[in-house]
Design a protein around this motif. Structure first.
Motif, mmCIF file in Angstrom:
data_model
loop_
_atom_site.group_PDB
_atom_site.id
_atom_site.type_symbol
_atom_site.label_atom_id
_atom_site.label_comp_id
_atom_site.label_asym_id
_atom_site.label_seq_id
_atom_site.Cartn_x
_atom_site.Cartn_y
_atom_site.Cartn_z
ATOM 1 N N PRO A 151 -4.905 30.734 23.290
ATOM 2 C CA PRO A 151 -3.948 30.704 22.175
ATOM 3 C C PRO A 151 -4.626 30.862 20.807
ATOM 4 O O PRO A 151 -4.082 31.507 19.916
ATOM 5 C CB PRO A 151 -3.301 29.318 22.286
ATOM 6 N N PHE B 260 5.370 32.195 17.472
ATOM 7 C CA PHE B 260 5.084 31.279 18.572
ATOM 8 C C PHE B 260 5.964 30.036 18.529
ATOM 9 O O PHE B 260 5.754 29.097 19.303
ATOM 10 C CB PHE B 260 3.599 30.894 18.573
ATOM 11 N N LEU B 261 6.928 30.024 17.604
ATOM 12 C CA LEU B 261 7.875 28.920 17.492
ATOM 13 C C LEU B 261 7.190 27.568 17.330
ATOM 14 O O LEU B 261 7.535 26.603 17.998
ATOM 15 C CB LEU B 261 8.802 28.885 18.714
ATOM 16 N N VAL B 262 6.184 27.522 16.480
ATOM 17 C CA VAL B 262 5.572 26.241 16.157
ATOM 18 C C VAL B 262 5.573 26.099 14.639
ATOM 19 O O VAL B 262 5.676 27.095 13.925
ATOM 20 C CB VAL B 262 4.121 26.120 16.697
ATOM 21 N N PRO B 263 5.472 24.852 14.139
ATOM 22 C CA PRO B 263 5.443 24.673 12.684
ATOM 23 C C PRO B 263 4.242 25.408 12.064
ATOM 24 O O PRO B 263 3.205 25.557 12.708
ATOM 25 C CB PRO B 263 5.292 23.161 12.501
ATOM 26 N N THR C 2 0.956 23.573 12.122
ATOM 27 C CA THR C 2 0.288 23.618 13.426
ATOM 28 C C THR C 2 -0.548 24.887 13.544
ATOM 29 O O THR C 2 -1.712 24.855 13.933
ATOM 30 C CB THR C 2 1.331 23.593 14.556
ATOM 31 N N GLN D 63 -3.588 24.924 11.302
ATOM 32 C CA GLN D 63 -4.673 24.111 11.848
ATOM 33 C C GLN D 63 -5.370 24.831 12.986
ATOM 34 O O GLN D 63 -6.587 24.812 13.104
ATOM 35 C CB GLN D 63 -4.136 22.778 12.340
ATOM 36 N N ARG D 64 -4.574 25.471 13.813
ATOM 37 C CA ARG D 64 -5.129 26.167 14.963
ATOM 38 C C ARG D 64 -6.087 27.263 14.482
ATOM 39 O O ARG D 64 -7.169 27.444 15.025
ATOM 40 C CB ARG D 64 -3.989 26.772 15.776
ATOM 41 N N ARG E 281 -9.249 25.779 12.715
ATOM 42 C CA ARG E 281 -10.098 25.215 13.764
ATOM 43 C C ARG E 281 -10.843 26.336 14.511
ATOM 44 O O ARG E 281 -12.025 26.221 14.796
ATOM 45 C CB ARG E 281 -9.206 24.446 14.744
ATOM 46 N N ALA F 153 10.394 37.611 24.737
ATOM 47 C CA ALA F 153 11.502 37.285 23.847
ATOM 48 C C ALA F 153 12.576 38.362 23.949
ATOM 49 O O ALA F 153 12.304 39.474 24.351
ATOM 50 C CB ALA F 153 11.023 37.180 22.420
ATOM 51 N N ASP G 80 14.909 35.890 17.507
ATOM 52 C CA ASP G 80 13.531 35.971 17.978
ATOM 53 C C ASP G 80 12.884 37.302 17.635
ATOM 54 O O ASP G 80 11.920 37.711 18.248
ATOM 55 C CB ASP G 80 13.475 35.759 19.486
ATOM 56 N N ARG H 128 9.180 37.553 17.357
ATOM 57 C CA ARG H 128 8.399 37.606 18.589
ATOM 58 C C ARG H 128 8.390 39.026 19.119
ATOM 59 O O ARG H 128 7.405 39.507 19.635
ATOM 60 C CB ARG H 128 8.978 36.658 19.636
#
Lengths: 414, 120
Positions: A124, A146-149, A152, A155-156, A159, A200, A205, A208
């Motif tokens: 990911p 990816f339907l995430v905040p 998030t 940070q990903r 990182r 999707a 969507d 996506r």
């Protein structure tokens, strides 16, 4: 932040080139990536008002480099010195492209892909970083896809950059013996990117769905850099041949329409022609690999004018080949369908019985769904109904569950 | 793949914990939140108030009837959740095991439905 589509496209195309130049010049990928993101942001804010600069790439490199130098030095004396040096360096970016410049951009793009698909990262993270650094998507766009905040995703990504840094990210090509393995990861990431978008449907969507376009664009770029790599060509063909069916694979409510029931008139003939051409040329020349075989299977499906004209014998032998090249339970599952079409449902069901022992697949809804189809083919309505019900319970895809439940209803069950 | 890690708790069990144990639970949550933020796997989390603060709503013939207390009569109640976005069920289970409440009560790991699907 609305940018005309053409300008947005231009930005996406320029992203890896600009990032390549800046990362190479300063040797720090993570910092360079931040700087380029800011340059892209500046461009999306300024270009719609002031117009696209005459040399957009040089503009972006300049803005990103300025930001880099801002980050690098702290004292003002050093600042002046560096700015003097810096002021002398951009001209080579402002003159017309040299004859060999295209090659350099291509190397930069490949290098960026290899860097973003660093084996130290989880898939990911590789995916997110590739979309941002090579694809030029914003963090918000990737998060939406990816339907995430957004936090998030931010940070990903940060990182992932830290990990690359600590794994020793100088902007250099990996050693030659590592390239094949790294290429494998790159192709896998592009494949995942495509699947993420293809899974999707439509409506809210759309972001996506855009991922498939992005995956095709990047794979196409990679194919231009490595025209002789059969697997790159195979993956590109697979994407084109699959994407060609997009318009026909969902109904007006976003319901899934199985391959056999799709309106083939809605398939994209141009994409199919390009995909088939790629498969034909590659299979003849390159060393065979799993993506090429999957593309060949997609080509056989796409070339049939009607579902009943599908050359299942050829598909069955391609699946058998794939089973040798890259054995995995899902391949065997598909092979069971092909075997049923060629030799009758009992042959397919016999293959499934062997699969039932495979713990990678027990509990997976696809096994139950395929069994249901084959039982229905064999006329065992009761068996089919309960297998469809089981599959509907196990799937985590909403459209798939609706579809499976509709099959239960069609068999008159509840 | 997204998973909801559902923390089910028996309030009386929590009340019997020592001060040190409770502190450990809170510290454990802080550490997990930090970890999930760092790995980028965090989608969201929430802690729910005590079941006694619950109202239950039923609409009958268009008329809402509101009563105090939870709908389900049980010892265990939903205490909170984490929503994570991780690679596999194995990883989701691993994360669930890191929720400190798992030591005293139970955590349910439920996949979320996805809005898309493969061609069938």
């Amino acid at each position: 932040m609305t940018v005309p589509a053409a300008a947005e496209d231009l930005l996406r195309r320029l992203t890896p080139q600009v990032l390549g130049v800046v990362a190479r010049r300063y040797g720090d990928f993570a910092e360079a990536e931040d700087a380029v993101q800011e340059a892209l942001l500046a461009a999306t804010l300024q270009w719609p008002e002031q117009g696209v600069p005459e040399n957009p790439k040089a503009w972006l490199v300049t803005v990103a480099s300025r930001r880099m130098t801002d980050q690098i030095r702290s004292e003002s004396a050093r600042r002046r010195r560096e700015e003097a040096v810096y002021a002398q360096s951009p001209p080579d970016e402002l003159v017309a492209a040299a004859a060999d410049e295209v090659t350099e951009h291509r190397d930069d793009t490949l290098m960026l892909l290899l860097l973003c698909c660093h084996p130290a990262l989880s898939p990911p993270s590789q995916l997110a970083l590739t979309l941002r650094a090579v694809g030029g998507l914003t963090t918000a766009e990737i998060a939406g896809a990816f339907l995430v905040p957004e936090a998030t995703m931010a940070q990903r990504i940060s990182r992932a950059k830290q990990k690359i840094k600590s794994a020793g990210s100088t902007f250099q090509a990996p050693p030659a013996h590592e390239v094949p393995e790294r290429m494998r990861v790159v192709l896998h990431v592009l494949y995942l990117m495509f699947n993420e978008g293809y899974a999707a449907t439509s409506g809210p969507d759309l972001l996506r769905a855009e991922l498939t376009g992005e995956a095709i664009r990047l794979t196409r770029a990679l194919h231009q850099i490595r025209p002789d790599d059969g697997e790159v060509a195979g993956l590109l063909a697979l994407m084109l041949l699959t994407e060609a069916r997009r318009g026909a694979r969902t109904g007006p409510d976003g319901d899934l329409i199985p391959l056999a029931e799709q309106d083939r008139g809605k398939w994209d003939a141009e994409r199919i022609a390009e995909g088939v051409d790629l498969v034909t040329r590659t299979l003849a020349a390159a060393r065979i690999g799993p993506y090429q075989v999957q593309a060949a299977i997609a080509a056989v499906h796409d070339e049939a004018p009607r579902a009943e004209d599908t050359d299942w014998k050829q598909i069955l032998s391609l699946y058998q080949l794939l089973d040798v090249l890259a054995p995995n339970p899902v391949v065997l599952l598909n092979q069971a369908v092909a075997a049923a079409m060629v030799h009758g449902p009992e042959a397919g069901l016999a293959l499934l019985d062997r699969l039932a022992e495979d713990e990678r697949l027990t509990g997976h809804h696809r096994l139950a769904a395929v069994r249901a189809h084959l039982l229905e083919m064999a006329g065992d309505d009761d068996g089919a109904r309960s297998a469809y019900q089981l599959a509907a319970k196990r799937t985590t895809s909403l459209p798939e569950r609706r579809y499976l439940e509709s099959r239960v209803a069609r068999l008159g069950g509840r | 793949m997204k998973y909801l890690l559902i923390i089910t708790m028996n309030p009386t069990v929590f009340e019997t914990l020592s001060e040190a144990d409770r502190e450990a639970v809170f510290a454990g949550h802080d550490a997990l939140i930090k970890e999930l933020n760092e790995t980028g796997e965090m989608v969201g989390f929430a802690a729910l108030a005590d079941p006694s603060a619950t109202k239950t709503v039923r609409v009958r013939d268009g008329v809402p009837a509101v009563t105090d207390g939870p709908y389900v009569e049980a010892k265990e109640f939903l205490a909170g959740y984490y929503m994570v976005d991780c690679e596999s069920t194995e990883r989701a289970v691993e994360l669930a095991a890191k929720i400190p409440d798992a030591t005293f009560n139970a955590i349910e790991v439920r996949p979320l439905m996805e809005p898309g699907g493969l061609e069938m």
